[in-house]
Each structure stands twice: as C-alpha cells, then as structure tokens.
Design an enzyme around this catalytic site. Structure first.
Site, PDB file in Angstrom:
ATOM      1  N   ILE A  14      -7.245  35.621-121.053  1.00  0.00           N
ATOM      2  CA  ILE A  14      -7.382  34.805-121.881  1.00  0.00           C
ATOM      3  C   ILE A  14      -8.490  34.370-121.927  1.00  0.00           C
ATOM      4  O   ILE A  14      -8.877  33.555-121.116  1.00  0.00           O
ATOM      5  CB  ILE A  14      -6.202  33.687-121.554  1.00  0.00           C
ATOM      6  CG1 ILE A  14      -4.474  33.978-121.427  1.00  0.00           C
ATOM      7  CG2 ILE A  14      -5.981  32.516-122.507  1.00  0.00           C
ATOM      8  CD1 ILE A  14      -4.527  34.469-122.644  1.00  0.00           C
ATOM      9  N   HIS A  15      -9.105  34.462-123.059  1.00  0.00           N
ATOM     10  CA  HIS A  15     -10.711  34.634-123.203  1.00  0.00           C
ATOM     11  C   HIS A  15     -10.648  32.918-124.334  1.00  0.00           C
ATOM     12  O   HIS A  15      -9.174  32.871-124.831  1.00  0.00           O
ATOM     13  CB  HIS A  15     -11.596  35.830-123.782  1.00  0.00           C
ATOM     14  CG  HIS A  15     -10.806  36.268-125.028  1.00  0.00           C
ATOM     15  ND1 HIS A  15     -11.429  35.889-126.301  1.00  0.00           N
ATOM     16  CD2 HIS A  15      -9.605  37.372-124.879  1.00  0.00           C
ATOM     17  CE1 HIS A  15     -10.737  37.175-126.992  1.00  0.00           C
ATOM     18  NE2 HIS A  15      -9.860  38.222-125.735  1.00  0.00           N
ATOM     19  N   ALA A  16     -11.815  33.176-125.349  1.00  0.00           N
ATOM     20  CA  ALA A  16     -11.455  32.006-126.062  1.00  0.00           C
ATOM     21  C   ALA A  16     -10.958  31.513-127.214  1.00  0.00           C
ATOM     22  O   ALA A  16     -10.719  30.582-127.079  1.00  0.00           O
ATOM     23  CB  ALA A  16     -13.711  31.855-126.491  1.00  0.00           C
TER      24      ALA A  16
END
Length: 84
Positions: A14-16
């Site tokens: 889960i990135h930006a």
C-alpha cells in the site's frame, strides 16, 4: 461494527496512491485499520496508513463503526484489494 480482513497482493504493498484513495473514502466514518501484529491506527490519516508499512502478503484488518458500516467496509476492502 463491520470488520473486514484481507491479504495484500500488490507487489509494492500500500503506497501513496491507494493510501490516499483509502483515507479519502473514510473521511465520514469512524474507521481504524490494523496491520496484523501491529497497533490500530485511524484510517482517515494517510500518514498513519502509510506508517503501517503494509507490504505484499501482509494481512490487514478494517473496522468500521457508524451509519452504513457494512457498505463502507466493503468499499474500503475493494480499494485495498484493487490497489495499483
């Protein structure tokens, strides 16, 4: 209270972008998110969600309280499952 659990399949976790989509979707409800083995954090804070360091293979628990909690929980789960 509605609870959903999922395992993150995205190779980058889960990135930006998915964290922003997730936190935007919870602005109107009382929701916490927990990485397996971690402490629960408020799901309406992008820094808190990204601070969990959710990676591929991590189990994530979403707890939603409030009006329409089942629908909100399903929507949030969908965001995490389909993260790109």
């Amino acid at each position: 209270m509605a609870t959903r659990t999922t395992v993150i399949n995205d190779p980058v976790g889960i990135h930006a972008r998915p964290a922003a989509q997730f936190t935007h979707a919870v602005t109107a409800c009382g929701c916490i998110v927990t990485k397996e083995g971690g402490n629960p954090v408020p799901a309406n804070s992008i820094l808190s969600v990204m601070g969990l360091g959710i990676k591929q293979g991590d189990s994530v628990v979403i707890d939603v309280q409030g009006a329409d909690d089942e629908t909100v929980a399903d929507n949030l789960l969908n965001i995490l499952v389909n993260a790109e």
